[in-house]
Design a protein around this motif. Structure first.
Motif, mmCIF file in Angstrom:
data_model
loop_
_atom_site.group_PDB
_atom_site.id
_atom_site.type_symbol
_atom_site.label_atom_id
_atom_site.label_comp_id
_atom_site.label_asym_id
_atom_site.label_seq_id
_atom_site.Cartn_x
_atom_site.Cartn_y
_atom_site.Cartn_z
ATOM 1 N N GLU A 56 0.960 -1.079 -0.156
ATOM 2 C CA GLU A 56 0.068 -0.070 -0.072
ATOM 3 C C GLU A 56 0.817 1.162 -0.092
ATOM 4 O O GLU A 56 0.521 2.219 -0.276
ATOM 5 C CB GLU A 56 -0.927 -0.077 1.281
ATOM 6 N N GLU A 57 2.155 1.114 0.324
ATOM 7 C CA GLU A 57 3.064 2.082 0.625
ATOM 8 C C GLU A 57 4.201 1.964 0.166
ATOM 9 O O GLU A 57 4.833 0.913 0.515
ATOM 10 C CB GLU A 57 2.843 2.617 1.979
ATOM 11 N N TRP A 148 6.796 -6.604 -0.053
ATOM 12 C CA TRP A 148 5.815 -6.618 0.577
ATOM 13 C C TRP A 148 6.313 -6.958 2.106
ATOM 14 O O TRP A 148 6.779 -7.910 2.252
ATOM 15 C CB TRP A 148 4.829 -7.444 0.294
ATOM 16 N N PRO A 150 4.888 -6.293 6.570
ATOM 17 C CA PRO A 150 3.882 -5.475 7.303
ATOM 18 C C PRO A 150 4.634 -4.192 8.153
ATOM 19 O O PRO A 150 5.666 -4.373 8.921
ATOM 20 C CB PRO A 150 3.528 -6.516 8.472
ATOM 21 N N CYS A 151 4.270 -3.176 7.709
ATOM 22 C CA CYS A 151 5.140 -2.002 8.359
ATOM 23 C C CYS A 151 4.268 -1.155 9.474
ATOM 24 O O CYS A 151 4.975 -0.608 10.238
ATOM 25 C CB CYS A 151 5.595 -1.058 7.344
ATOM 26 N N LYS A 154 -3.177 -1.173 11.245
ATOM 27 C CA LYS A 154 -4.523 -0.100 10.861
ATOM 28 C C LYS A 154 -5.109 0.048 11.980
ATOM 29 O O LYS A 154 -5.599 -1.020 12.575
ATOM 30 C CB LYS A 154 -5.056 -0.717 9.586
ATOM 31 N N CYS A 156 -9.108 1.240 12.961
ATOM 32 C CA CYS A 156 -10.689 1.766 12.388
ATOM 33 C C CYS A 156 -11.497 2.382 13.429
ATOM 34 O O CYS A 156 -10.753 1.958 14.911
ATOM 35 C CB CYS A 156 -11.341 0.475 11.948
ATOM 36 N N ARG A 173 -1.038 -2.443 7.723
ATOM 37 C CA ARG A 173 -0.557 -1.974 6.548
ATOM 38 C C ARG A 173 0.697 -2.412 6.028
ATOM 39 O O ARG A 173 1.619 -2.739 6.830
ATOM 40 C CB ARG A 173 -0.523 -0.300 6.757
ATOM 41 N N SER A 174 0.788 -2.292 4.709
ATOM 42 C CA SER A 174 1.894 -3.203 3.793
ATOM 43 C C SER A 174 3.026 -1.907 3.167
ATOM 44 O O SER A 174 2.316 -0.979 2.811
ATOM 45 C CB SER A 174 1.611 -4.358 2.979
ATOM 46 N N CYS A 175 4.082 -2.211 2.951
ATOM 47 C CA CYS A 175 5.021 -1.525 2.741
ATOM 48 C C CYS A 175 5.996 -2.219 1.787
ATOM 49 O O CYS A 175 6.040 -3.335 1.925
ATOM 50 C CB CYS A 175 5.891 -0.652 3.648
#
Length: 197
Positions: A56-57, A148, A150-151, A154, A156, A173-175
């Motif tokens: 995602e980033e 990829w 896991p950084c 998240k 909610c 969130r993945s980086c």
């Protein structure tokens, strides 16, 4: 000890006198909040685990000068994982002087580290891609990208019956991140990929 280990296996070019593969290990300090805690990952179930994921980033490229060699036989006190992860790279485990200073302050034995020759010590030391002689020492460059990982967690938001908003952990969130490592090699033959870039 807050240690991050990168291992690279590079297939050799037999027709150029290389062995079947070459292994490299790069050991750096793992900073807090760089990756999410494993306990958090264990609690968060992943939907569709076989899916090929896109990060995602995209985080910027990090350029690291690996100016210290790590002695494999003494490295277990730095991290017990080095023995397994870097077994094929016994003679090619590298770290940085600034990370060594951090570990020494934490009480790690300094005899496992050996400072490598630098360009400032040897003015004739070139980058391997510019060095015409295969048997001369040079500064090698190796790049890799972690596609990829896991950084971050998240969060909610939810609203209760009285309208009060609260947040809760609801995913990962993945980086993606790229690294370039520069390090000393005693001969260009150990860095033949660098001439192709």
């Amino acid at each position: 000890q807050e240690v991050k280990i990168f291992r690279a296996l590079i297939l050799g070019e037999l027709e150029r006198g290389q062995s079947q593969f070459q292994a490299l290990c790069f050991v750096t300090r793992l900073h807090r909040n760089e990756i999410i805690p494993s306990e958090s990952m264990a609690k968060l179930r992943q939907k569709n685990p076989r899916t090929v994921r896109q990060a995602e980033e995209v985080r910027g490229l990090e350029h690291l000068s690996m100016d210290v060699a790590v002695n494999f036989s003494k490295a277990a006190q730095l991290s017990s994982h080095i023995h397994n992860v870097c077994a094929e790279a016994r003679e090619a485990i590298y770290t940085r002087e600034e990370d060594v200073k951090f570990w020494l302050e934490k009480g790690v034995d300094g005899s496992m580290f050996e400072v490598l020759p630098q360009g400032s010590d040897l003015p004739e030391l070139q980058r391997c891609r510019l060095c015409p002689d295969r048997w001369k020492p040079c500064i090698c460059s190796y790049s890799l990208t972690i596609e990829w990982y896991p950084c971050m967690l998240k969060y909610c938001k939810s609203r209760d019956a009285r309208g009060k908003v609260s947040s809760y952990k609801c995913g990962i969130r993945s980086c993606q991140k790229g690294y370039t490592f520069d390090y000393y090699v005693p001969q260009k033959q150990l860095c033949l990929w660098d001439e192709e870039t």
